[in-house]
Enzyme design. Structure first.
Site, mmCIF file in Angstrom:
data_model
loop_
_atom_site.group_PDB
_atom_site.id
_atom_site.type_symbol
_atom_site.label_atom_id
_atom_site.label_comp_id
_atom_site.label_asym_id
_atom_site.label_seq_id
_atom_site.Cartn_x
_atom_site.Cartn_y
_atom_site.Cartn_z
ATOM 1 N N GLY A 13 0.793 -1.231 0.000
ATOM 2 C CA GLY A 13 0.000 0.000 0.000
ATOM 3 C C GLY A 13 0.822 1.276 0.000
ATOM 4 N N ASN A 15 1.558 3.057 -2.619
ATOM 5 C CA ASN A 15 0.829 4.006 -3.483
ATOM 6 C C ASN A 15 -0.401 4.552 -2.765
ATOM 7 O OD1 ASN A 15 1.913 4.358 -6.339
ATOM 8 N ND2 ASN A 15 2.124 2.149 -6.043
ATOM 9 N N MET A 86 -3.835 -7.436 -6.562
ATOM 10 C CA MET A 86 -3.421 -8.628 -7.298
ATOM 11 C C MET A 86 -4.596 -9.563 -7.560
ATOM 12 S SD MET A 86 -0.341 -7.846 -7.696
ATOM 13 C CE MET A 86 0.543 -9.281 -8.275
ATOM 14 N N ILE A 88 -7.290 -10.438 -11.184
ATOM 15 C CA ILE A 88 -7.848 -9.981 -12.455
ATOM 16 C C ILE A 88 -9.364 -9.933 -12.275
ATOM 17 C CG2 ILE A 88 -8.087 -10.515 -14.904
ATOM 18 C CD1 ILE A 88 -5.304 -11.824 -14.736
ATOM 19 N N LEU A 89 -9.910 -8.738 -12.349
ATOM 20 C CA LEU A 89 -11.352 -8.550 -12.114
ATOM 21 C C LEU A 89 -12.149 -9.147 -13.262
ATOM 22 C CD1 LEU A 89 -11.054 -4.905 -10.824
ATOM 23 C CD2 LEU A 89 -11.896 -6.852 -9.476
ATOM 24 N N ASN A 103 -5.629 1.740 -12.801
ATOM 25 C CA ASN A 103 -4.579 0.922 -12.196
ATOM 26 C C ASN A 103 -3.226 1.567 -12.465
ATOM 27 O OD1 ASN A 103 -3.390 -1.447 -11.013
ATOM 28 N ND2 ASN A 103 -2.888 -2.167 -13.069
ATOM 29 N N HIS A 105 0.740 0.454 -13.166
ATOM 30 C CA HIS A 105 1.527 -0.720 -13.531
ATOM 31 C C HIS A 105 2.992 -0.302 -13.693
ATOM 32 C CE1 HIS A 105 2.465 -4.574 -15.309
ATOM 33 N NE2 HIS A 105 3.131 -3.929 -16.253
HETATM 34 C C1 GRF Z 1 3.484 -1.132 -7.617
HETATM 35 O O1 GRF Z 1 4.708 -1.356 -8.243
HETATM 36 C C2 GRF Z 1 2.392 -0.995 -8.639
HETATM 37 O O2 GRF Z 1 2.830 -0.427 -9.833
HETATM 38 C C3 GRF Z 1 2.006 -2.427 -8.882
HETATM 39 O O3 GRF Z 1 2.116 -3.059 -7.633
HETATM 40 C C4 GRF Z 1 3.035 -2.341 -6.810
HETATM 41 C C5 GRF Z 1 2.249 -1.951 -5.594
HETATM 42 O O4 GRF Z 1 2.990 -1.408 -4.594
HETATM 43 N N1 GRF Z 1 0.671 -2.495 -9.458
HETATM 44 P P1 GRF Z 1 2.269 -0.787 -3.323
HETATM 45 O O5 GRF Z 1 1.362 -1.868 -2.710
HETATM 46 O O6 GRF Z 1 1.476 0.419 -3.743
HETATM 47 O O7 GRF Z 1 3.386 -0.444 -2.395
#
Ligand code: GRF
Length: 185
Positions: A13, A15, A86, A88-89, A103, A105
């Site tokens: 988390g 982000n 993680m 796939i919806l 999302n 990526h």
């Molecule tokens: C990030 O690298 C994001 O791009 C990918 O998963 C990772 C998530 O990291 N989808 P966090 O849980 O936000 O630390």
């Protein structure tokens, strides 16, 4: 004006934290109504609790999408923000919420969809790497690109050093992109 968003996570988390750090600002146009995780012990849930935001664990089974939809129908978020989520919806869910699910990526899409992007760019001796915010579509990491950040791959980089530098950039890109999308509404 503050628009409702929900954030959906599975792991650390970081982000999510970058978004949380912005939402208390009066000029940031988002309010997180709930933080959802499909993993009971996701560290992101602790971050949410620390920020006093409502959390919900939804079991990662075949009813996941139905249960998430119930929350969406109640909270009516303008954006469903996937952040390290993680799963796939399923196609029906994506179709029902078209144009609302975004999302982040860790690659310069359309290059390097899927997992282990940092190691794969190193193996391929790429010079550039980065991250992409995109709409979620029925195909993995293939929806319309909204924004990107690019970094140089340095000669001594390992998957770990690269991941760290890309993540730092993600933490700027994701909150900024959410802001831009909401300000257009
Ligand atoms: C990030 O690298 C994001 O791009 C990918 O998963 C990772 C998530 O990291 N989808 P966090 O849980 O936000 O630390």
């Amino acid at each position: 004006m503050k628009h409702n968003i929900i954030v959906v996570i599975s792991g650390d988390g970081s982000n999510l934290q970058a978004i949380i750090d912005k939402i208390h600002r009066t000029d940031y146009p988002a309010k997180i109504t709930q933080i959802i995780s499909n993993q009971k012990n996701a560290h992101g849930l602790q971050r949410a609790k620390n920020a006093k935001i409502t959390t919900k664990y939804i079991k990662n089974d075949k009813l996941f999408e139905d249960n998430l939809q119930k929350i969406i129908d109640e909270d009516r978020p303008k954006l469903i923000v996937l952040a390290g989520f993680m799963r796939i919806l399923n196609g029906d869910f994506v179709e029902n919420n078209k144009g609302k699910i975004i999302n982040i990526h860790p690659s310069l899409l359309p290059k390097y969809k899927g997992l282990n992007t940092h190691q794969r760019v190193i193996n391929d001796k790429q010079k550039k790497h980065g991250a992409t915010v995109h709409y979620v579509s029925n195909k993995l990491d293939s929806g319309k690109i909204i924004s990107q950040v690019e970094i140089d791959i340095l000669s001594g980089d390992t998957a770990d050093t690269l991941k760290k530098r890309v993540l730092e950039q993600e933490h700027h890109l994701y909150p900024k992109t959410i802001q831009q999308l909401l300000e257009k509404l």
